[in-house]
Motif scaffolding. Structure first.
Motif, PDB file in Angstrom:
ATOM      1  N   ALA A   1       0.846  -1.195   0.000  1.00  0.00           N
ATOM      2  CA  ALA A   1       0.000   0.000   0.000  1.00  0.00           C
ATOM      3  C   ALA A   1       0.883   1.248   0.000  1.00  0.00           C
ATOM      4  CB  ALA A   1      -0.918   0.002   1.225  1.00  0.00           C
ATOM      5  N   THR A   2       0.453   2.274  -0.739  1.00  0.00           N
ATOM      6  CA  THR A   2       1.189   3.531  -0.794  1.00  0.00           C
ATOM      7  C   THR A   2       0.484   4.559   0.069  1.00  0.00           C
ATOM      8  OG1 THR A   2       1.953   3.036  -3.024  1.00  0.00           O
ATOM      9  CG2 THR A   2       2.068   5.329  -2.336  1.00  0.00           C
ATOM     10  N   VAL A   3       1.261   5.258   0.893  1.00  0.00           N
ATOM     11  CA  VAL A   3       0.704   6.236   1.820  1.00  0.00           C
ATOM     12  C   VAL A   3       1.515   7.526   1.790  1.00  0.00           C
ATOM     13  CG1 VAL A   3      -0.380   4.597   3.411  1.00  0.00           C
ATOM     14  CG2 VAL A   3       2.009   5.196   3.731  1.00  0.00           C
ATOM     15  N   GLY A   4       0.837   8.631   2.001  1.00  0.00           N
ATOM     16  CA  GLY A   4       1.482   9.925   2.229  1.00  0.00           C
ATOM     17  C   GLY A   4       1.622  10.077   3.729  1.00  0.00           C
ATOM     18  N   LEU A   5       2.806  10.419   4.194  1.00  0.00           N
ATOM     19  CA  LEU A   5       3.091  10.419   5.627  1.00  0.00           C
ATOM     20  C   LEU A   5       3.553  11.775   6.127  1.00  0.00           C
ATOM     21  CD1 LEU A   5       5.260   7.218   5.409  1.00  0.00           C
ATOM     22  CD2 LEU A   5       2.970   7.316   6.409  1.00  0.00           C
ATOM     23  N   ALA A   6       3.202  12.090   7.353  1.00  0.00           N
ATOM     24  CA  ALA A   6       3.728  13.268   8.042  1.00  0.00           C
ATOM     25  C   ALA A   6       4.150  12.815   9.428  1.00  0.00           C
ATOM     26  CB  ALA A   6       2.676  14.356   8.140  1.00  0.00           C
ATOM     27  N   GLY A   7       5.168  13.434   9.946  1.00  0.00           N
ATOM     28  CA  GLY A   7       5.657  13.075  11.273  1.00  0.00           C
ATOM     29  C   GLY A   7       7.007  13.704  11.520  1.00  0.00           C
ATOM     30  N   PHE A   8       7.832  13.022  12.295  1.00  0.00           N
ATOM     31  CA  PHE A   8       9.148  13.559  12.623  1.00  0.00           C
ATOM     32  C   PHE A   8      10.156  12.424  12.764  1.00  0.00           C
ATOM     33  CE2 PHE A   8       6.795  12.841  16.519  1.00  0.00           C
ATOM     34  CZ  PHE A   8       7.694  12.198  17.349  1.00  0.00           C
ATOM     35  N   LEU A   9      11.424  12.767  12.587  1.00  0.00           N
ATOM     36  CA  LEU A   9      12.502  11.803  12.760  1.00  0.00           C
ATOM     37  C   LEU A   9      13.054  11.896  14.176  1.00  0.00           C
ATOM     38  CD1 LEU A   9      14.497  12.270   9.448  1.00  0.00           C
ATOM     39  CD2 LEU A   9      13.114  10.299  10.085  1.00  0.00           C
ATOM     40  N   GLU A  10      13.381  10.747  14.736  1.00  0.00           N
ATOM     41  CA  GLU A  10      13.973  10.663  16.074  1.00  0.00           C
ATOM     42  C   GLU A  10      14.964   9.518  16.047  1.00  0.00           C
ATOM     43  OE1 GLU A  10      15.155  11.537  18.773  1.00  0.00           O
ATOM     44  OE2 GLU A  10      13.640  11.531  20.325  1.00  0.00           O
TER      45      GLU A  10
ATOM     46  N   PRO B   1      21.547   5.312  17.359  1.00  0.00           N
ATOM     47  CA  PRO B   1      21.294   6.641  16.799  1.00  0.00           C
ATOM     48  C   PRO B   1      20.653   6.637  15.406  1.00  0.00           C
ATOM     49  CG  PRO B   1      23.593   6.085  16.529  1.00  0.00           C
ATOM     50  CD  PRO B   1      22.962   4.950  17.323  1.00  0.00           C
ATOM     51  N   ARG B   2      20.385   5.457  14.830  1.00  0.00           N
ATOM     52  CA  ARG B   2      19.750   5.432  13.504  1.00  0.00           C
ATOM     53  C   ARG B   2      18.378   6.096  13.559  1.00  0.00           C
ATOM     54  NH1 ARG B   2      19.598  -0.624  12.045  1.00  0.00           N
ATOM     55  NH2 ARG B   2      19.227  -0.680  14.270  1.00  0.00           N
ATOM     56  N   PRO B   3      17.991   6.809  12.480  1.00  0.00           N
ATOM     57  CA  PRO B   3      16.700   7.501  12.503  1.00  0.00           C
ATOM     58  C   PRO B   3      15.519   6.545  12.321  1.00  0.00           C
ATOM     59  CG  PRO B   3      17.755   7.819  10.390  1.00  0.00           C
ATOM     60  CD  PRO B   3      18.744   7.085  11.254  1.00  0.00           C
ATOM     61  N   ILE B   4      14.411   6.910  12.942  1.00  0.00           N
ATOM     62  CA  ILE B   4      13.141   6.218  12.766  1.00  0.00           C
ATOM     63  C   ILE B   4      12.077   7.303  12.606  1.00  0.00           C
ATOM     64  CG2 ILE B   4      12.728   5.973  15.252  1.00  0.00           C
ATOM     65  CD1 ILE B   4      11.359   3.270  14.612  1.00  0.00           C
ATOM     66  N   LEU B   5      11.187   7.104  11.645  1.00  0.00           N
ATOM     67  CA  LEU B   5      10.125   8.077  11.393  1.00  0.00           C
ATOM     68  C   LEU B   5       8.954   7.803  12.326  1.00  0.00           C
ATOM     69  CD1 LEU B   5       8.821  10.329   9.653  1.00  0.00           C
ATOM     70  CD2 LEU B   5       7.997   8.511   8.146  1.00  0.00           C
ATOM     71  N   HIS B   6       8.568   8.793  13.109  1.00  0.00           N
ATOM     72  CA  HIS B   6       7.380   8.694  13.964  1.00  0.00           C
ATOM     73  C   HIS B   6       6.224   9.285  13.164  1.00  0.00           C
ATOM     74  CE1 HIS B   6       8.996   7.706  18.067  1.00  0.00           C
ATOM     75  NE2 HIS B   6      10.099   7.835  17.339  1.00  0.00           N
ATOM     76  N   ILE B   7       5.287   8.437  12.759  1.00  0.00           N
ATOM     77  CA  ILE B   7       4.170   8.864  11.928  1.00  0.00           C
ATOM     78  C   ILE B   7       3.083   9.471  12.803  1.00  0.00           C
ATOM     79  CG2 ILE B   7       2.384   8.090  10.320  1.00  0.00           C
ATOM     80  CD1 ILE B   7       4.305   5.718   9.655  1.00  0.00           C
ATOM     81  N   THR B   8       2.720  10.720  12.497  1.00  0.00           N
ATOM     82  CA  THR B   8       1.656  11.380  13.240  1.00  0.00           C
ATOM     83  C   THR B   8       0.380  11.518  12.410  1.00  0.00           C
ATOM     84  OG1 THR B   8       2.527  13.545  12.595  1.00  0.00           O
ATOM     85  CG2 THR B   8       3.248  12.651  14.722  1.00  0.00           C
ATOM     86  N   GLU B   9       0.531  11.554  11.079  1.00  0.00           N
ATOM     87  CA  GLU B   9      -0.605  11.655  10.171  1.00  0.00           C
ATOM     88  C   GLU B   9      -0.280  10.875   8.898  1.00  0.00           C
ATOM     89  OE1 GLU B   9      -1.734  15.687   9.272  1.00  0.00           O
ATOM     90  OE2 GLU B   9      -0.993  16.360  11.215  1.00  0.00           O
ATOM     91  N   PHE B  10      -1.322  10.397   8.214  1.00  0.00           N
ATOM     92  CA  PHE B  10      -1.098   9.744   6.940  1.00  0.00           C
ATOM     93  C   PHE B  10      -2.372   9.760   6.111  1.00  0.00           C
ATOM     94  CE2 PHE B  10      -2.985   6.314   9.249  1.00  0.00           C
ATOM     95  CZ  PHE B  10      -3.664   5.556   8.304  1.00  0.00           C
ATOM     96  N   GLU B  11      -2.201   9.572   4.805  1.00  0.00           N
ATOM     97  CA  GLU B  11      -3.345   9.386   3.916  1.00  0.00           C
ATOM     98  C   GLU B  11      -3.001   8.284   2.935  1.00  0.00           C
ATOM     99  OE1 GLU B  11      -4.318  12.333   0.874  1.00  0.00           O
ATOM    100  OE2 GLU B  11      -2.461  13.358   1.389  1.00  0.00           O
ATOM    101  N   ILE B  12      -3.983   7.475   2.607  1.00  0.00           N
ATOM    102  CA  ILE B  12      -3.785   6.372   1.669  1.00  0.00           C
ATOM    103  C   ILE B  12      -3.843   6.930   0.258  1.00  0.00           C
ATOM    104  CG2 ILE B  12      -4.705   4.173   0.850  1.00  0.00           C
ATOM    105  CD1 ILE B  12      -5.973   3.899   3.702  1.00  0.00           C
ATOM    106  N   LYS B  13      -2.841   6.568  -0.539  1.00  0.00           N
ATOM    107  CA  LYS B  13      -2.773   6.997  -1.940  1.00  0.00           C
ATOM    108  C   LYS B  13      -3.332   5.886  -2.822  1.00  0.00           C
ATOM    109  CE  LYS B  13      -0.422  10.769  -1.121  1.00  0.00           C
ATOM    110  NZ  LYS B  13      -0.765  12.092  -1.536  1.00  0.00           N
ATOM    111  N   GLU B  14      -3.996   6.264  -3.883  1.00  0.00           N
ATOM    112  CA  GLU B  14      -4.567   5.272  -4.809  1.00  0.00           C
ATOM    113  C   GLU B  14      -3.518   4.765  -5.750  1.00  0.00           C
ATOM    114  OE1 GLU B  14      -7.711   4.007  -4.665  1.00  0.00           O
ATOM    115  OE2 GLU B  14      -7.937   5.200  -2.866  1.00  0.00           O
TER     116      GLU B  14
END
Length: 92
Positions: free
Chosen positions: A63-72, A79-92
């Protein structure tokens, strides 16, 4: 960021009872650098908590998604980055 779900570890709960989901995402996009277009590809670990975690858990791999969030950083010792997803939308 837009990404494709490569792996979903399944919905879990934190000790406090909050929904938690670990994902592996793939990203591909054309980008301009120094006046030239190049294809960018990467994989990124991501995590979601609460309502976004519960909704993302229903998605299938690919599935393809548009994501918003922050790296921590992943943890105090990693120390490797991980994306913390706070919002998303499913893309067609």
């Amino acid at each position: 960021m837009e990404g494709r779900v490569l792996a979903n570890d399944g919905l879990r709960r934190t000790p406090a009872g909050l929904a938690s989901l670990n994902l592996r995402l793939g990203h591909e996009s054309p980008q301009r650098e120094a006046g030239h277009e190049r294809k960018v590809q990467c994989e990124l670990e991501a995590v979601a908590y609460g309502d976004p975690a519960m909704r993302l858990a229903a998605l299938t791999e690919g599935a393809t998604v548009g994501l918003a969030g922050f790296l921590e950083r992943k943890s105090l010792r990693d120390p490797r980055p991980i994306l913390h997803i706070t919002e998303f939308e499913i893309k067609e």
